[in-house]
Design a protein around this motif. Structure first.
Motif, short mmCIF file in Angstrom:
data_model
loop_
_atom_site.label_atom_id
_atom_site.label_comp_id
_atom_site.label_asym_id
_atom_site.label_seq_id
_atom_site.Cartn_x
_atom_site.Cartn_y
_atom_site.Cartn_z
N PRO A 230 -14.11 -2.45 18.13
CA PRO A 230 -14.74 -1.42 16.84
C PRO A 230 -13.85 -1.15 15.76
O PRO A 230 -12.41 -1.19 16.08
CB PRO A 230 -14.83 -0.01 17.78
CG PRO A 230 -13.77 -0.19 18.75
CD PRO A 230 -13.56 -1.33 18.94
N ASN A 231 -14.43 -1.22 14.55
CA ASN A 231 -13.47 -0.86 13.25
C ASN A 231 -12.87 0.44 13.39
O ASN A 231 -13.26 1.35 14.00
CB ASN A 231 -14.09 -1.63 12.16
CG ASN A 231 -15.07 -0.42 11.22
OD1 ASN A 231 -15.10 0.71 11.61
ND2 ASN A 231 -15.88 -1.11 10.44
N CYS A 232 -11.94 0.64 12.50
CA CYS A 232 -11.26 1.93 12.60
C CYS A 232 -11.42 2.64 11.17
O CYS A 232 -10.81 2.67 9.98
CB CYS A 232 -9.76 1.47 12.46
SG CYS A 232 -9.20 0.45 13.70
N PRO A 233 -12.61 3.49 11.30
CA PRO A 233 -13.20 4.13 9.83
C PRO A 233 -12.16 4.99 9.63
O PRO A 233 -12.03 5.51 8.36
CB PRO A 233 -14.46 4.74 10.44
CG PRO A 233 -14.62 4.65 11.84
CD PRO A 233 -13.62 3.82 12.30
N SER A 234 -11.16 5.75 10.65
CA SER A 234 -10.46 6.75 10.06
C SER A 234 -9.05 6.38 9.94
O SER A 234 -8.04 7.12 9.76
CB SER A 234 -10.46 7.92 11.05
OG SER A 234 -9.81 7.56 12.09
N LEU A 235 -8.61 4.85 9.95
CA LEU A 235 -7.47 4.38 9.63
C LEU A 235 -7.11 4.54 8.10
O LEU A 235 -7.94 3.87 7.23
CB LEU A 235 -7.51 2.87 10.26
CG LEU A 235 -5.87 2.45 9.91
CD1 LEU A 235 -5.16 2.97 11.34
CD2 LEU A 235 -5.96 1.08 10.27
N PRO A 236 -6.38 5.37 7.68
CA PRO A 236 -6.22 5.52 6.24
C PRO A 236 -5.86 4.35 5.42
O PRO A 236 -6.63 4.20 4.33
CB PRO A 236 -4.81 6.46 6.34
CG PRO A 236 -5.02 7.08 7.43
CD PRO A 236 -5.42 6.22 8.40
N ALA A 237 -5.15 3.49 5.97
CA ALA A 237 -4.81 2.23 5.02
C ALA A 237 -5.94 1.49 4.69
O ALA A 237 -6.36 0.68 3.83
CB ALA A 237 -3.64 1.30 5.83
N ARG A 238 -6.98 1.44 5.83
CA ARG A 238 -8.42 0.76 5.69
C ARG A 238 -9.09 1.34 4.65
O ARG A 238 -10.07 0.88 3.98
CB ARG A 238 -9.05 0.50 7.10
CG ARG A 238 -9.97 -0.59 7.07
CD ARG A 238 -10.60 -0.53 8.58
NE ARG A 238 -11.70 -1.91 8.45
CZ ARG A 238 -11.40 -2.87 8.49
NH1 ARG A 238 -10.18 -3.34 8.99
NH2 ARG A 238 -12.36 -3.94 8.44
N LEU A 239 -9.02 2.74 4.35
CA LEU A 239 -9.74 3.45 3.42
C LEU A 239 -9.22 3.17 1.97
O LEU A 239 -9.93 3.61 1.05
CB LEU A 239 -9.64 4.63 3.98
CG LEU A 239 -10.54 5.11 5.08
CD1 LEU A 239 -10.16 6.62 5.60
CD2 LEU A 239 -11.74 4.73 5.36
N VAL A 240 -8.22 2.40 1.86
CA VAL A 240 -7.89 2.20 0.50
C VAL A 240 -8.87 1.08 -0.11
O VAL A 240 -8.54 -0.18 0.54
CB VAL A 240 -6.30 1.95 0.38
CG1 VAL A 240 -5.76 1.32 -1.05
CG2 VAL A 240 -5.40 2.80 1.03
N GLN A 241 -9.68 1.24 -0.93
CA GLN A 241 -10.58 0.24 -1.28
C GLN A 241 -10.81 0.67 -2.63
O GLN A 241 -11.78 1.32 -3.20
CB GLN A 241 -11.89 0.36 -0.60
CG GLN A 241 -11.96 0.09 0.80
CD GLN A 241 -12.96 0.44 1.90
OE1 GLN A 241 -14.12 1.17 1.16
NE2 GLN A 241 -12.92 0.20 3.09
N PRO A 242 -10.03 0.34 -3.78
CA PRO A 242 -10.00 0.56 -5.13
C PRO A 242 -11.41 0.08 -5.68
O PRO A 242 -12.06 -0.95 -5.25
CB PRO A 242 -8.86 -0.10 -5.74
CG PRO A 242 -7.97 -0.38 -4.75
CD PRO A 242 -8.67 -0.47 -3.53
N THR A 243 -12.30 1.13 -6.26
CA THR A 243 -13.63 0.92 -6.64
C THR A 243 -13.60 -0.30 -7.69
O THR A 243 -14.63 -1.02 -7.68
CB THR A 243 -14.19 2.28 -7.44
OG1 THR A 243 -13.48 3.14 -6.65
CG2 THR A 243 -15.52 2.28 -7.37
N LYS A 244 -12.74 -0.13 -8.85
CA LYS A 244 -12.83 -1.25 -9.89
C LYS A 244 -11.43 -1.80 -10.00
O LYS A 244 -11.38 -3.03 -10.43
CB LYS A 244 -13.33 -0.43 -11.19
CG LYS A 244 -14.91 -0.26 -11.12
CD LYS A 244 -15.10 0.29 -12.62
CE LYS A 244 -15.94 -0.42 -13.35
NZ LYS A 244 -16.21 0.38 -14.62
N GLY A 245 -10.37 -1.20 -9.49
CA GLY A 245 -9.06 -1.71 -9.49
C GLY A 245 -8.77 -2.87 -8.45
O GLY A 245 -9.57 -3.22 -7.77
#
Ligand SMILES: O=C(O)[C@H](O)[C@@H](O)[C@H](O)[C@H](O)COP(=O)(O)O
Length: 266
Positions: A230-245
């Motif tokens: 299962p993917n790791c929705p609460s893994l902080p590094a995975r949540l780094v997803q710059p919107t336009k950057g």
């Protein structure tokens, strides 16, 4: 460079042959972004983290970068800071000052460290106020899709548990969307009291780099980048997803050793 490419929409991966190559590539990358921001905006707003990152940035203090980078245009911030005195060995400010800031001609008034004489909560509030003032004068740009500050570059390290800045796995601050800067008093990595940029601020930056070395972080790198079930929705590094950057990962080979099917061009 050993390998470079884009993977799973998780940003650009740069996997370097050894630490020396990583240090050079990281210094080149920062120097290029600084030059581009100074050309476009007249200033370069950069946020640092603590840990091994600062040592890995060390080449910036050497030739040619110490002479070619327009240091007077740099505005320095911290993506996270430990709430300790500035002269304490745990202070991220002290780490950066001793490792970099004291060795290049940065303007002292451009260095925005936290107030170390108040509580974590007050330090976070004050830091947000400081950033707000600099957004007003456009020393820090503003995102056109949120009201968040848009740093030219946010530099992050990552822990073996996948934390970035002081955003730890499954911690309630991962859901903080109202504040730009928040605080924690229960960091699993000592010291316990810290302030940290929130995810909306990190994801509003023009550029985010995550710099990771060593085999102890290989599993977290795999979980943060690969399509895992299962993917790791609460893994902080995975949540780094710059919107336009743009997101760039700087990895050494041991840190990249558990990534699935690497098929980049040499
Ligand atoms: O102040 C801190 O503790 C950090 O900013 C933290 O997010 C750090 O970057 C990682 O824990 C990686 O640290 P290492 O590179 O030293 O493992």
């Amino acid at each position: 460079m050993a390998l470079s490419g884009v993977k799973n929409n998780r940003g650009e991966l740069r996997i370097l042959e050894n630490l020396d190559e990583l240090r050079t590539d990281l210094a080149d990358y920062i120097a290029e972004l600084s030059e581009a921001a100074v050309k476009e905006r007249g200033v370069f707003a950069i946020a640092l983290s603590g840990g091994s990152l600062i040592g890995l940035m060390g080449k910036l203090c050497e030739a040619p970068y110490n002479k070619t980078v327009d240091w007077a245009k740099w505005y320095i911030f911290w993506a996270d800071e430990r709430v300790v005195a500035k002269n304490h060995s745990d202070s991220n400010y002290k780490l950066a000052k001793d490792g970099i800031l004291s060795k290049v001609p940065i303007v002292p008034s451009h260095v925005h460290s936290i107030n170390d004489s108040v509580s974590a909560e007050e330090a976070a509030d004050e830091y947000m106020f400081v950033i707000r003032q600099l957004v007003k004068t456009r020393m820090v740009s503003v995102s056109d899709i949120s009201d968040c500050p848009k740093f030219d570059l946010i530099l992050l390290g990552m822990g073996p548990d996948g934390h970035i800045a002081s955003l730890f796995p499954s911690h309630a601050v991962l859901d903080e969307t109202d504040e730009w800067v928040t605080f924690i008093t229960d960091s699993p990595k000592p010291p316990p009291e810290r302030i940290t940029f929130t995810l909306p601020v990190i994801n509003s930056a023009s550029n985010v780099a995550i710099v990771v070395t060593g085999e102890s972080k290989a599993e977290a790198v795999h979980l943060a980048i690969d399509n895992v079930e299962p993917n790791c929705p609460s893994l902080p590094a995975r949540l780094v997803q710059p919107t336009k950057g743009k997101l760039v990962w700087f990895l050494d080979k041991p840190a990249a050793s558990k990534l699935d099917d690497l098929q980049f061009s040499e």
